[in-house]
Design a protein around this motif. Structure first.
Motif, PDB file in Angstrom:
ATOM      1  N   ASP A  84      -8.690  -3.785   1.789  1.00 57.69           N
ATOM      2  CA  ASP A  84      -7.379  -3.226   1.445  1.00 57.69           C
ATOM      3  C   ASP A  84      -7.309  -2.692   0.022  1.00 57.69           C
ATOM      4  O   ASP A  84      -6.263  -2.190  -0.390  1.00 57.69           O
ATOM      5  N   ILE A  85      -8.391  -2.782  -0.726  1.00 56.54           N
ATOM      6  CA  ILE A  85      -8.297  -2.450  -2.151  1.00 56.54           C
ATOM      7  C   ILE A  85      -7.947  -0.989  -2.390  1.00 56.54           C
ATOM      8  O   ILE A  85      -7.315  -0.638  -3.390  1.00 56.54           O
ATOM      9  N   ALA A  86      -8.309  -0.099  -1.475  1.00 50.31           N
ATOM     10  CA  ALA A  86      -8.024   1.325  -1.671  1.00 50.31           C
ATOM     11  C   ALA A  86      -6.574   1.686  -1.404  1.00 50.31           C
ATOM     12  O   ALA A  86      -6.096   2.741  -1.815  1.00 50.31           O
ATOM     13  N   THR A  87      -5.842   0.805  -0.715  1.00 48.52           N
ATOM     14  CA  THR A  87      -4.452   1.105  -0.361  1.00 48.52           C
ATOM     15  C   THR A  87      -3.450   0.074  -0.848  1.00 48.52           C
ATOM     16  O   THR A  87      -2.283   0.400  -1.073  1.00 48.52           O
ATOM     17  N   ASN A  88      -3.880  -1.172  -1.038  1.00 48.01           N
ATOM     18  CA  ASN A  88      -2.950  -2.224  -1.450  1.00 48.01           C
ATOM     19  C   ASN A  88      -3.682  -3.295  -2.262  1.00 48.01           C
ATOM     20  O   ASN A  88      -3.871  -4.418  -1.807  1.00 48.01           O
ATOM     21  N   PRO A  89      -4.092  -2.952  -3.470  1.00 50.87           N
ATOM     22  CA  PRO A  89      -4.890  -3.885  -4.263  1.00 50.87           C
ATOM     23  C   PRO A  89      -4.038  -4.945  -4.954  1.00 50.87           C
ATOM     24  O   PRO A  89      -2.814  -4.826  -5.046  1.00 50.87           O
ATOM     25  N   ILE A  90      -4.709  -5.969  -5.441  1.00 51.46           N
ATOM     26  CA  ILE A  90      -4.072  -6.925  -6.351  1.00 51.46           C
ATOM     27  C   ILE A  90      -4.150  -6.270  -7.732  1.00 51.46           C
ATOM     28  O   ILE A  90      -5.222  -6.173  -8.315  1.00 51.46           O
ATOM     29  N   GLY A  91      -3.028  -5.822  -8.226  1.00 54.59           N
ATOM     30  CA  GLY A  91      -3.017  -5.060  -9.463  1.00 54.59           C
ATOM     31  C   GLY A  91      -2.924  -5.933 -10.692  1.00 54.59           C
ATOM     32  O   GLY A  91      -2.613  -7.117 -10.631  1.00 54.59           O
ATOM     33  N   SER A  92      -3.177  -5.300 -11.858  1.00 49.77           N
ATOM     34  CA  SER A  92      -3.070  -6.003 -13.136  1.00 49.77           C
ATOM     35  C   SER A  92      -2.085  -5.307 -14.065  1.00 49.77           C
ATOM     36  O   SER A  92      -1.840  -5.766 -15.166  1.00 49.77           O
ATOM     37  N   GLY A  93      -1.513  -4.182 -13.597  1.00 52.52           N
ATOM     38  CA  GLY A  93      -0.641  -3.368 -14.432  1.00 52.52           C
ATOM     39  C   GLY A  93       0.826  -3.730 -14.333  1.00 52.52           C
ATOM     40  O   GLY A  93       1.202  -4.730 -13.706  1.00 52.52           O
ATOM     41  N   PRO A  94       1.694  -2.903 -14.923  1.00 54.62           N
ATOM     42  CA  PRO A  94       3.120  -3.210 -14.994  1.00 54.62           C
ATOM     43  C   PRO A  94       3.895  -3.010 -13.697  1.00 54.62           C
ATOM     44  O   PRO A  94       5.033  -3.472 -13.579  1.00 54.62           O
ATOM     45  N   TYR A  95       3.279  -2.347 -12.712  1.00 55.53           N
ATOM     46  CA  TYR A  95       3.978  -2.081 -11.452  1.00 55.53           C
ATOM     47  C   TYR A  95       3.132  -2.493 -10.248  1.00 55.53           C
ATOM     48  O   TYR A  95       1.902  -2.578 -10.336  1.00 55.53           O
ATOM     49  N   THR A  96       3.822  -2.729  -9.141  1.00 56.33           N
ATOM     50  CA  THR A  96       3.154  -2.976  -7.864  1.00 56.33           C
ATOM     51  C   THR A  96       3.581  -1.898  -6.886  1.00 56.33           C
ATOM     52  O   THR A  96       4.661  -1.306  -7.015  1.00 56.33           O
ATOM     53  N   LEU A  97       2.740  -1.624  -5.918  1.00 59.96           N
ATOM     54  CA  LEU A  97       3.048  -0.631  -4.900  1.00 59.96           C
ATOM     55  C   LEU A  97       3.914  -1.254  -3.817  1.00 59.96           C
ATOM     56  O   LEU A  97       3.548  -2.277  -3.229  1.00 59.96           O
ATOM     57  N   ASP A  98       5.061  -0.661  -3.557  1.00 53.78           N
ATOM     58  CA  ASP A  98       5.939  -1.106  -2.473  1.00 53.78           C
ATOM     59  C   ASP A  98       5.430  -0.459  -1.197  1.00 53.78           C
ATOM     60  O   ASP A  98       5.776   0.674  -0.868  1.00 53.78           O
ATOM     61  N   THR A  99       4.586  -1.165  -0.482  1.00 54.54           N
ATOM     62  CA  THR A  99       3.924  -0.587   0.687  1.00 54.54           C
ATOM     63  C   THR A  99       4.892  -0.279   1.820  1.00 54.54           C
ATOM     64  O   THR A  99       4.657   0.638   2.608  1.00 54.54           O
ATOM     65  N   LYS A 100       5.989  -1.018   1.904  1.00 53.53           N
ATOM     66  CA  LYS A 100       6.954  -0.784   2.981  1.00 53.53           C
ATOM     67  C   LYS A 100       7.721   0.516   2.766  1.00 53.53           C
ATOM     68  O   LYS A 100       8.084   1.201   3.726  1.00 53.53           O
ATOM     69  N   ALA A 101       7.980   0.857   1.510  1.00 55.48           N
ATOM     70  CA  ALA A 101       8.745   2.066   1.209  1.00 55.48           C
ATOM     71  C   ALA A 101       7.855   3.280   0.988  1.00 55.48           C
ATOM     72  O   ALA A 101       8.343   4.404   0.941  1.00 55.48           O
ATOM     73  N   THR A 102       6.564   3.052   0.863  1.00 55.25           N
ATOM     74  CA  THR A 102       5.616   4.137   0.583  1.00 55.25           C
ATOM     75  C   THR A 102       5.186   4.852   1.857  1.00 55.25           C
ATOM     76  O   THR A 102       4.931   4.209   2.883  1.00 55.25           O
ATOM     77  N   VAL A 103       5.108   6.172   1.790  1.00 63.84           N
ATOM     78  CA  VAL A 103       4.565   6.987   2.881  1.00 63.84           C
ATOM     79  C   VAL A 103       3.347   7.699   2.309  1.00 63.84           C
ATOM     80  O   VAL A 103       3.483   8.626   1.493  1.00 63.84           O
ATOM     81  N   ALA A 104       2.163   7.261   2.693  1.00 63.06           N
ATOM     82  CA  ALA A 104       0.927   7.771   2.089  1.00 63.06           C
ATOM     83  C   ALA A 104       0.861   9.294   2.140  1.00 63.06           C
ATOM     84  O   ALA A 104       1.096   9.911   3.173  1.00 63.06           O
ATOM     85  N   GLY A 105       0.560   9.888   0.984  1.00 62.89           N
ATOM     86  CA  GLY A 105       0.426  11.324   0.894  1.00 62.89           C
ATOM     87  C   GLY A 105       1.726  12.063   0.685  1.00 62.89           C
ATOM     88  O   GLY A 105       1.731  13.263   0.412  1.00 62.89           O
ATOM     89  N   THR A 106       2.846  11.373   0.795  1.00 60.26           N
ATOM     90  CA  THR A 106       4.160  12.010   0.675  1.00 60.26           C
ATOM     91  C   THR A 106       5.025  11.381  -0.399  1.00 60.26           C
ATOM     92  O   THR A 106       5.587  12.063  -1.252  1.00 60.26           O
ATOM     93  N   LYS A 107       5.120  10.047  -0.389  1.00 59.70           N
ATOM     94  CA  LYS A 107       5.974   9.358  -1.358  1.00 59.70           C
ATOM     95  C   LYS A 107       5.379   7.996  -1.679  1.00 59.70           C
ATOM     96  O   LYS A 107       4.950   7.263  -0.781  1.00 59.70           O
ATOM     97  N   TYR A 108       5.406   7.661  -2.957  1.00 57.87           N
ATOM     98  CA  TYR A 108       4.911   6.366  -3.416  1.00 57.87           C
ATOM     99  C   TYR A 108       6.008   5.684  -4.221  1.00 57.87           C
ATOM    100  O   TYR A 108       6.629   6.304  -5.093  1.00 57.87           O
ATOM    101  N   VAL A 109       6.260   4.431  -3.909  1.00 56.77           N
ATOM    102  CA  VAL A 109       7.310   3.670  -4.583  1.00 56.77           C
ATOM    103  C   VAL A 109       6.681   2.518  -5.348  1.00 56.77           C
ATOM    104  O   VAL A 109       5.914   1.719  -4.775  1.00 56.77           O
TER     105      VAL A 109
END
Length: 524
Positions: A193-218
């Motif tokens: 899952d690292i290419a789409t939903n990694p354990i991050g170290s930065g200030p934000y996390t990816l909201d996978t439920k609200a994200t539409v790959a290639g169109t919108k990232y939250v």
């Protein structure tokens, strides 16, 4: 003696080179993002940033990331060892507290700051940094191509990473503020899952439920991030579109509050109530690459320095900047940017517009009637094609533009099929510019791996001179040689334009890589 990175003379600038459309992006910050350093952002801000950007290659796999506008996404999810100072452009420690080179430049010791954590709550260790670097070095991809001098990295204790080099690489520290400096969790590196939903170290996390790959990232802000106040937006919505008109319309409708605009769109963006359009510092260079300076192809014209000089004299750079690019550009004769220290004002206008001289040079080189050359045509070159065809055609060099698929714009020049190419490149650090332009590892900047005894000698001196004060003179000598030999034909340095809605700030001071730090909240 090697100087502290915060005081290094060679400064890092924006890398927006991989844009597939003519939307030059530059960057800035609302203030110094380091905690305890007078950051102008607020830790209590709950504002939302709605950002529109063009598409680019995106993966969250730390070994496969590229320096494109996708950095707005992966650069927010992953912690970075360094960042670029928004006022000076100097590469500055971030997750790293400091770093020090050995006298021969073959060892770099990096010390991490305290309080670093991953999005799963676990602590960041030096072993995570070392594992991330080693995996990138051993994984085929863009980062591996720029990490060629790295041998390995090891954690000598919980807070110290030692990077071992095969030879001193003057550009590598600048990469710590880019994709080579991200930190992934060692145990997550082999996760599917690292290419789409990694354990991050930065200030934000990816909201996978609200994200539409290639169109919108939250992206959602992490409350436990060690310097959360440096990032004022609670939520970041990033919309992907390849249509500049759609981006402008979304801005006018209030659907996005930050987007790049073209010179032709600036007036319409300014007309939006409360909007601001900011012209960045020069962020992109357009230049004609001579792809057969060895003269090995069926069209060996560019082997002759007189032909390359003729191309340079045939270009009306002032006219291109003022008329074609409506003043949002600066003519130039060299590949180093004026915001960097290798740039030499004495080299400007070496090739002042002189069609008559261009014709004489072509005749002296054996081409009194000129010649015809094929050149790739893409979306990024379209606006330049009529002007370049007219100006070069006027001295006898007839351009035959050959349409190529947009997906091949970065790779087509590696095939050897073309001997001339109009390239768009983003600002980078002086050492990185030199490495791209003057070494066999230049890739799409030096696809034929061109060098000569003078270039080899000067670059060898650079890679054995760790003291940046001493190496500056060598870089300048290399720059002068490149201009004298007309190793390329730079055209213009182009500024970007950012439109922001009321309450959102965008202030370009040094030219930075695509980064959420470019945007701030007014009055905070």
């Amino acid at each position: 003696m090697f100087r502290s990175p915060a005081r290094r003379r060679f400064r890092v600038a924006a890398v927006a080179a991989a844009l597939a459309v003519a939307l030059p992006l530059a960057a800035c910050s609302a203030g110094n993002p380091s905690s305890g350093s007078g950051s102008s952002t607020s830790s209590t801000a709950t504002d939302t940033l709605n950002l529109a950007i063009p598409p680019s290659a995106l993966t969250l796999d730390p070994a496969l990331m590229q320096p494109t506008v996708s950095r707005y996404i992966w650069g927010s999810i992953y912690e970075s060892l360094a960042y670029w100072d928004p006022k000076t452009g100097a590469v500055t420690p971030w997750a790293a507290k400091k770093w020090t080179y050995s006298p021969d430049g073959k060892t770099l010791t990096i010390e991490l700051r305290n309080g670093l954590t991953f999005s799963d709550g676990s602590a960041v260790h030096a072993s995570d940094v070392a594992a991330t670097i080693n995996r990138s070095v051993n994984t085929a991809g863009y980062i591996q191509s720029i990490d060629t001098a790295v041998d390995s990295a090891e954690a000598t204790n919980d807070k110290t990473v030692v990077v071992h080099f095969k030879n001193y690489d003057p550009k590598w520290v600048s990469l710590l503020g880019r994709e080579a400096g991200v930190i992934a969790k060692a145990s997550d590196l082999n996760s599917p899952d690292i290419a789409t939903n990694p354990i991050g170290s930065g200030p934000y996390t990816l909201d996978t439920k609200a994200t539409v790959a290639g169109t919108k990232y939250v992206l959602q802000k992490r409350k436990d991030y060690w310097d959360a106040k440096a990032f004022p937006f609670k939520t970041i919505n990033i919309t992907i579109t390849n249509d500049p008109t759609a981006q402008l319309n979304a801005f006018k409708a209030g659907q996005v509050n930050a987007t790049a605009v073209t010179a032709q769109q600036a007036a319409a963006a300014k007309a939006v109530s409360g909007a601001t359009v900011t012209q960045t510092t020069a962020s992109t260079m357009y230049w004609l690459l001579f792809l057969d300076k060895y003269g090995k192809s069926a069209n060996p014209e560019f082997k002759d320095v007189r032909v390359r000089q003729a191309v340079n004299y045939a270009l009306d750079r002032e006219g291109i900047a003022k008329k074609l690019l409506q003043g949002y550009a600066t003519p130039t004769d060299q590949v180093f940017f004026p915001s960097r220290e290798v740039f030499d004002s004495k080299l400007e206008k070496v090739y002042a517009y002189n069609p008559a001289k261009a014709k004489k040079l072509l005749a002296a080189a054996g081409y009194p009637d000129g010649f015809t050359i094929e050149i790739p045509s893409s979306q990024a070159t379209t606006q330049f094609e009529p002007t370049l065809s007219q100006e070069l055609g006027a001295v006898g060099i007839k351009l035959k533009w050959v349409p190529i698929p947009e997906s091949q714009t970065a790779s087509i020049i590696l095939t050897g099929q073309y001997q001339l190419y109009l390239k768009q490149s983003g600002i980078v650090s002086d050492p990185y510019t030199a490495a791209l332009y003057f070494t066999p590892q230049g890739g799409t900047v030096n696809p034929e791996k061109y060098t000569d005894p003078t270039i080899t000698d000067l670059y060898d001196k650079i890679t054995t001179t760790v003291d940046t004060d001493k190496s500056l003179a060598i870089y300048k000598e290399l720059n002068k040689y490149a201009v004298d030999q007309a190793l390329a034909a730079p055209v213009t340095m182009t500024s970007g334009l950012w439109a922001t809605s009321q309450g959102v700030t965008f202030v370009d001071r040094a030219g930075l890589p695509a980064d959420i730090r470019q945007f701030g909240v007014a009055g905070k």
